[in-house]
Scaffold this motif. Sequence first.
Motif, PDB file in Angstrom:
ATOM      1  N   VAL A 116      -1.163  -5.315  -4.085  1.00 26.96           N
ATOM      2  CA  VAL A 116      -0.156  -4.505  -3.688  1.00 26.96           C
ATOM      3  C   VAL A 116      -0.555  -3.053  -3.349  1.00 26.96           C
ATOM      4  N   MET A 117      -0.285  -2.954  -2.248  1.00 26.59           N
ATOM      5  CA  MET A 117      -0.401  -1.378  -1.667  1.00 26.59           C
ATOM      6  C   MET A 117       0.520  -1.107  -0.822  1.00 26.59           C
ATOM      7  N   VAL A 118       0.149   0.536  -0.398  1.00 24.52           N
ATOM      8  CA  VAL A 118       1.185   1.245   0.609  1.00 24.52           C
ATOM      9  C   VAL A 118       0.363   1.876   1.555  1.00 24.52           C
ATOM     10  N   ARG A 119       0.922   1.504   2.760  1.00 26.37           N
ATOM     11  CA  ARG A 119       0.501   2.377   3.721  1.00 26.37           C
ATOM     12  C   ARG A 119       1.134   3.481   3.900  1.00 26.37           C
ATOM     13  N   GLN A 120       0.698   4.658   4.046  1.00 27.07           N
ATOM     14  CA  GLN A 120       1.248   6.156   4.411  1.00 27.07           C
ATOM     15  C   GLN A 120       0.402   6.980   4.854  1.00 27.07           C
ATOM     16  N   PHE A 121       1.097   8.167   5.674  1.00 25.51           N
ATOM     17  CA  PHE A 121       0.418   9.126   6.425  1.00 25.51           C
ATOM     18  C   PHE A 121       0.019  10.040   5.334  1.00 25.51           C
ATOM     19  N   ARG A 122      -1.256  10.647   5.446  1.00 22.33           N
ATOM     20  CA  ARG A 122      -1.671  11.716   4.642  1.00 22.33           C
ATOM     21  C   ARG A 122      -2.067  12.815   5.385  1.00 22.33           C
ATOM     22  N   LYS A 123      -1.124  14.090   5.127  1.00 21.57           N
ATOM     23  CA  LYS A 123      -1.049  15.232   6.117  1.00 21.57           C
ATOM     24  C   LYS A 123      -2.662  15.945   5.834  1.00 21.57           C
ATOM     25  N   PRO A 124      -3.270  15.912   4.580  1.00 23.57           N
ATOM     26  CA  PRO A 124      -4.530  16.585   4.561  1.00 23.57           C
ATOM     27  C   PRO A 124      -5.714  15.835   5.311  1.00 23.57           C
ATOM     28  N   LEU A 125      -5.592  14.428   5.660  1.00 32.19           N
ATOM     29  CA  LEU A 125      -6.622  13.757   6.382  1.00 32.19           C
ATOM     30  C   LEU A 125      -5.922  13.611   8.066  1.00 32.19           C
ATOM     31  N   GLU A 126      -4.755  14.004   8.195  1.00 32.65           N
ATOM     32  CA  GLU A 126      -4.078  13.802   9.420  1.00 32.65           C
ATOM     33  C   GLU A 126      -4.248  12.414  10.108  1.00 32.65           C
ATOM     34  N   LYS A 127      -3.930  11.399   9.165  1.00 34.14           N
ATOM     35  CA  LYS A 127      -4.128   9.941   9.416  1.00 34.14           C
ATOM     36  C   LYS A 127      -3.558   8.776   8.230  1.00 34.14           C
ATOM     37  N   THR A 128      -3.113   7.910   8.672  1.00 36.74           N
ATOM     38  CA  THR A 128      -2.577   7.045   7.722  1.00 36.74           C
ATOM     39  C   THR A 128      -3.698   6.013   7.167  1.00 36.74           C
ATOM     40  N   ILE A 129      -3.449   5.950   5.980  1.00 32.68           N
ATOM     41  CA  ILE A 129      -4.512   5.199   5.107  1.00 32.68           C
ATOM     42  C   ILE A 129      -3.625   4.050   4.239  1.00 32.68           C
ATOM     43  N   LEU A 130      -4.564   3.083   3.529  1.00 40.97           N
ATOM     44  CA  LEU A 130      -3.920   2.204   2.522  1.00 40.97           C
ATOM     45  C   LEU A 130      -4.323   2.719   1.218  1.00 40.97           C
ATOM     46  N   GLU A 131      -3.153   2.735   0.301  1.00 37.00           N
ATOM     47  CA  GLU A 131      -3.636   3.099  -0.990  1.00 37.00           C
ATOM     48  C   GLU A 131      -2.816   2.263  -1.999  1.00 37.00           C
ATOM     49  N   ILE A 132      -3.406   2.109  -3.356  1.00 34.46           N
ATOM     50  CA  ILE A 132      -2.639   1.461  -4.295  1.00 34.46           C
ATOM     51  C   ILE A 132      -1.357   2.277  -4.486  1.00 34.46           C
ATOM     52  N   PRO A 133      -0.466   1.880  -5.211  1.00 30.96           N
ATOM     53  CA  PRO A 133       0.654   2.645  -5.882  1.00 30.96           C
ATOM     54  C   PRO A 133       0.177   3.586  -6.770  1.00 30.96           C
TER      55      PRO A 133
END
Length: 186
Positions: free
Chosen positions: A61-78
């Motif tokens: 189970v993961m979430v895809r979200q935009f991460r401003k410090p990286l300026e991109k969307t990544i997949l992460e665990i909650p």
Amino acid sequence: MTQVRNLEEKTIASETIFEGRVVRLQIDRVELPDGGTSTREIVKHPGAVSVLAVTEENKLVMVRQFRKPLEKTILEIPAGKLEAGENPADCAMRELEEETGYRAEKIEHVVSFYTSPGFADEYLHIYRANGLSKGEARLDQDEFVELVELTLDECLERIAAGEICDAKTVAAVYLWQNQVLRGRSV
């Protein structure tokens, strides 16, 4: 016999230069082990948790979200920040449900570590969620995520492609892979 050298740095002065909702930035003037002095830029963080949750279909189970410090969307665990005085296991249960809608019958501590000890004191706890049941996500007002469920092979492919690229999630995937290779359930 090897003599142990004192490597500790003594804080001479400390100045907070920024205090936000999540972090505090301070500059410390330190005395070095050889008697010299230097400065250290330090990010103070309340700590965080993350959750390794694998469904009955054997998907992470993961979430895809935009991460401003990286300026991109990544997949992460909650994952999420600890509130003042909050028990990490309670925080893990809360974050899992808020971000994904999943609830766990049981949560179990796997490992804890400092995320970036060269400049930050953030201490992150990874928990394993067991006995998952699906519910409704309750995201924070400023939180926008997409629920994603991936097999172990898909996770390993996403690591190789750079889509899974944060330390907590990479560590969790390899912990999961290690459990699978040892014939144990996550």
